[in-house]
Structure formats: C-alpha cells, structure tokens
Motif scaffolding. Structure first.
Motif, PDB file in Angstrom:
ATOM      1  N   SER A   1       0.830  -1.207   0.000  1.00  0.00           N
ATOM      2  CA  SER A   1       0.000   0.000   0.000  1.00  0.00           C
ATOM      3  C   SER A   1       0.864   1.256   0.000  1.00  0.00           C
TER       4      SER A   1
ATOM      5  N   ARG B   1       3.932   1.567  -1.180  1.00  0.00           N
ATOM      6  CA  ARG B   1       4.547   1.709  -2.505  1.00  0.00           C
ATOM      7  C   ARG B   1       3.511   2.178  -3.527  1.00  0.00           C
ATOM      8  N   ASP B   2       2.284   1.665  -3.416  1.00  0.00           N
ATOM      9  CA  ASP B   2       1.208   2.097  -4.301  1.00  0.00           C
ATOM     10  C   ASP B   2       0.954   3.588  -4.130  1.00  0.00           C
ATOM     11  N   TRP B   3       0.982   4.044  -2.891  1.00  0.00           N
ATOM     12  CA  TRP B   3       0.779   5.463  -2.624  1.00  0.00           C
ATOM     13  C   TRP B   3       1.909   6.298  -3.232  1.00  0.00           C
TER      14      TRP B   3
ATOM     15  N   GLU C   1       3.780   5.597  -5.766  1.00  0.00           N
ATOM     16  CA  GLU C   1       3.781   5.549  -7.228  1.00  0.00           C
ATOM     17  C   GLU C   1       2.589   6.272  -7.843  1.00  0.00           C
ATOM     18  N   ARG C   2       1.387   6.100  -7.244  1.00  0.00           N
ATOM     19  CA  ARG C   2       0.187   6.615  -7.895  1.00  0.00           C
ATOM     20  C   ARG C   2      -0.663   7.546  -7.051  1.00  0.00           C
TER      21      ARG C   2
ATOM     22  N   SER D   1      -2.867   6.716  -4.963  1.00  0.00           N
ATOM     23  CA  SER D   1      -4.213   6.180  -5.095  1.00  0.00           C
ATOM     24  C   SER D   1      -5.002   6.286  -3.793  1.00  0.00           C
TER      25      SER D   1
ATOM     26  N   ALA E   1      -4.743   3.232  -1.473  1.00  0.00           N
ATOM     27  CA  ALA E   1      -3.552   3.147  -0.627  1.00  0.00           C
ATOM     28  C   ALA E   1      -3.762   3.883   0.683  1.00  0.00           C
TER      29      ALA E   1
END
Length: 80
Positions: free
Chosen positions: A51, A53-55, A57-58, A60, A63
């Motif tokens: 989560s 890393r998702d945050w 990168e994007r 989102s 995340a």
C-alpha cells in the motif's frame, strides 16, 4: 480519509520493508514460535508495504486505506 489532500503514509516505505524482512527472518521465526507456539503473521507488513509503494507511485485512494495507524487531516476535535 480520501478528502485529505496532504495525507501520506504514517511511516516511510523503507520502515515497512524492514519490518517485513525482520518478520520473515529465521531468528524472529524461532523466537516467535518458541514464545507463542505459532508462526509469526507477516502478511500485514507485506500489505502495508504494498500500500505504501502504491501510494508513492500513484497516490491512489485505495492506498490511503492502510490497516496501520489511523491518521486524520483535521485535529480540531482535539482542541488544536
């Protein structure tokens, strides 16, 4: 939490990676098994790392739903 424009994970992603790596180590496994009689549950650290890393990168909204420390943007209810 999605309405908070300045939200960020409560810890750097490297901290989640280090905790996940420690949790999976042989030393931790043996200690946890000896003390608790069961294997350590490391899945939460892996989910938190993903989560985070998702945050990074994007940015989102998904995340922001980390199952870690709950953060708020407005602390006015605390009198601050």
């Amino acid at each position: 939490m999605a309405e908070c424009s300045s939200w960020q994970p409560p810890r750097p992603c490297e901290a989640y990676r280090a905790e996940w790596k420690l949790c999976r180590s042989a030393r931790h496994f043996l200690h946890h098994y000896y003390v608790h009689g069961e294997r350590p549950a490391c899945e939460q650290w892996r989910r938190d790392l993903a989560s985070c890393r998702d945050w990074e990168e994007r940015r989102s909204d998904e995340a922001q739903e980390l199952d870690v420390v709950v953060h708020t943007c407005n602390l006015s209810y605390l009198g601050g």
